[in-house]
Design an enzyme around this catalytic site. Structure first.
Site, short mmCIF file in Angstrom:
data_model
loop_
_atom_site.label_atom_id
_atom_site.label_comp_id
_atom_site.label_asym_id
_atom_site.label_seq_id
_atom_site.Cartn_x
_atom_site.Cartn_y
_atom_site.Cartn_z
N CYS A 26 -9.60 119.72 -5.96
CA CYS A 26 -10.37 118.58 -5.33
C CYS A 26 -11.28 117.96 -6.21
CB CYS A 26 -11.15 119.15 -4.09
SG CYS A 26 -11.50 118.08 -2.80
N HIS A 70 -7.83 123.20 -1.22
CA HIS A 70 -8.68 124.42 -1.56
C HIS A 70 -8.16 125.65 -1.30
CE1 HIS A 70 -12.38 122.15 -2.07
NE2 HIS A 70 -11.91 121.24 -1.38
N GLU A 106 -9.05 128.37 -2.68
CA GLU A 106 -10.00 129.55 -2.35
C GLU A 106 -10.43 129.53 -1.15
OE1 GLU A 106 -10.30 126.54 -3.62
OE2 GLU A 106 -12.32 125.86 -3.05
N1 GLN Z 1 -15.11 113.91 -1.94
C1 GLN Z 1 -15.25 114.62 -2.83
C2 GLN Z 1 -15.62 113.74 -4.32
O1 GLN Z 1 -14.99 112.63 -4.32
C3 GLN Z 1 -14.40 115.77 -3.26
C4 GLN Z 1 -14.36 116.76 -2.07
C5 GLN Z 1 -14.17 118.16 -2.57
O2 GLN Z 1 -14.10 118.73 -3.57
N2 GLN Z 1 -13.98 119.05 -1.29
O3 GLN Z 1 -15.84 114.30 -5.25
#
Ligand code: GLN
Length: 192
Positions: A79, A170, A172
């Site tokens: 992410c 994710h 995890e």
């Molecule tokens: N929206 C976050 C970003 O732009 C990422 C979200 C996440 O890591 N769950 O950094």
């Protein structure tokens, strides 16, 4: 096997728990001197990429981490971690580590679909649960050696390029260990 988990902000503890359940040793990377430890792999967790970027830059860690990745250190970004590794970010001029030949779009699922969970297919390992939280996705791959590992509704949500693995979701935050074991077996062990 020893894995450094970037622990400046975000969901790092969950990665540690999962990797330790697979028999890997982990330690937290919190400051510049932690980069002197010898380690076989790196986790860039989810969180807020702008915050993690700011901290990495204040702590003077960007160049060393970038060099290590460019020199082959296996890395898994989830992410926000995917965003930190991207060479291009849509509608944003600043990039962070900028080591992977992908373009991503942040918060790309819009407000209504901000967070959701699906079971879907991941290359080589089959179906896994995918939890998305204000997630990015990959809008473009810009090199021939970027392999697409998973797509949801035509959008790329997992990819690898040599020693670099990224997921928009994710793993995890589930209790399915398949993606982490893919990182240990297919990315770390293969790059030895
Ligand atoms: N929206 C976050 C970003 O732009 C990422 C979200 C996440 O890591 N769950 O950094």
């Amino acid at each position: 096997m020893k894995i450094g988990v970037l622990a400046l902000q975000g969901a790092f503890q969950e990665h540690q728990n999962m990797l330790e359940s697979l028999g890997a040793e982990t330690f937290q990377i919190r400051q510049y001197k932690d980069l002197n430890t010898k380690f076989d792999g790196l986790i860039l967790p989810g969180g807020e990429s702008t915050t993690i970027y700011k901290l990495l830059s204040e702590l003077n860690m960007l160049d060393d981490l970038r060099n290590k990745i460019q020199n082959g250190l296996p890395v898994f970004g989830t992410c926000a971690g995917l965003i930190l590794l991207s060479k291009k970010i849509k509608n944003q001029s600043t990039t962070a580590l900028s080591t992977m030949d992908i373009e991503c779009s942040r918060n790309a699922y819009g407000r209504q679909l901000g967070s959701f969970s699906v079971n879907s297919n991941f290359a080589d390992i089959g179906e896994v649960p995918m939890v998305f939280i204000r997630a990015p996705y990959i809008t473009q791959v810009n090199a021939n050696d970027v392999e697409i590992l998973a797509k949801i509704d035509g959008k790329i949500v997992a990819a690898k390029q040599k020693n670099q693995l990224v997921t928009a979701f994710h793993p995890e935050l589930t209790n399915n260990i398949k993606v982490h074991s893919y990182f240990l077996n297919n990315i770390i062990n293969m790059s030895k």
